[in-house]
Design an enzyme around this catalytic site. Sequence first.
Site, PDB file in Angstrom:
ATOM      1  N   GLU A  71       1.468  -0.923  -0.354  1.00 60.51           N
ATOM      2  CA  GLU A  71       0.038  -0.142  -0.042  1.00 60.51           C
ATOM      3  C   GLU A  71       1.150   1.449  -0.370  1.00 60.51           C
ATOM      4  OE1 GLU A  71      -3.293   0.389  -0.349  1.00 60.51           O
ATOM      5  OE2 GLU A  71      -4.184  -1.510  -0.742  1.00 60.51           O
ATOM      6  N   ASP A  84      -3.245   8.047  -2.724  1.00 58.48           N
ATOM      7  CA  ASP A  84      -3.576   7.731  -4.080  1.00 58.48           C
ATOM      8  C   ASP A  84      -4.451   9.134  -3.928  1.00 58.48           C
ATOM      9  OD1 ASP A  84      -5.559   6.828  -5.225  1.00 58.48           O
ATOM     10  OD2 ASP A  84      -6.432   6.217  -4.013  1.00 58.48           O
TER      11      ASP A  84
END
Length: 194
Positions: A71, A84
């Site tokens: 991640e 993100d």
Amino acid sequence: MGYGNIMNVETTGASWQTAQQDKLGYSGVRASHTMANTDSGRMERYRSKINSVGAKYGIDPALIAAIISEESRAGNVLHDGWGDYDSNRGAYNAWGLMQVDVNPNGGGHTARGAWDSEEHLSQGAEILVYFIGRIRNKFPGWNTEQQLKGGIAAYNMGDGNVHSYDNVDGRTTGGDYSNDVVARAQWYKTQKGF
């Protein structure tokens, strides 16, 4: 652990797309292992927190480390804890080492704790446990390791996007999320003793 043995989960490793994060000339389990190794120095900073959260929630610490590696590259790609970036929303979609989805149109979670805190890791573990449970209920005929892999895929894209074991990563980031995470977890378990 109550959610299955990560070492017994089948994996094909990272896709070519995911392997290109590190400009690798290969994909698969070897690529996942290489990326986990790249992140391993940074991962050591979080070992005690990872072990504590793993024990608290019955999640293999190697799996938590693998999610952190996949991640956020153990925090290396975060911007003040955020990742993100969504240009349409003008905001970041995910928080912390485990990239908890805070997008109101996505996971809709409220970020808990500092980006690298035990509180944040606990939130990520709770979300993972929730999705493993959802997959267990949705696919009671899958064995424990298949349900674990499905739960990992659901952590990335929600249980509504897991339709079959053969295509468990069909809608995940890179088309390989659970396979990449499992391969990284196996590396952290065998090579770093998580």
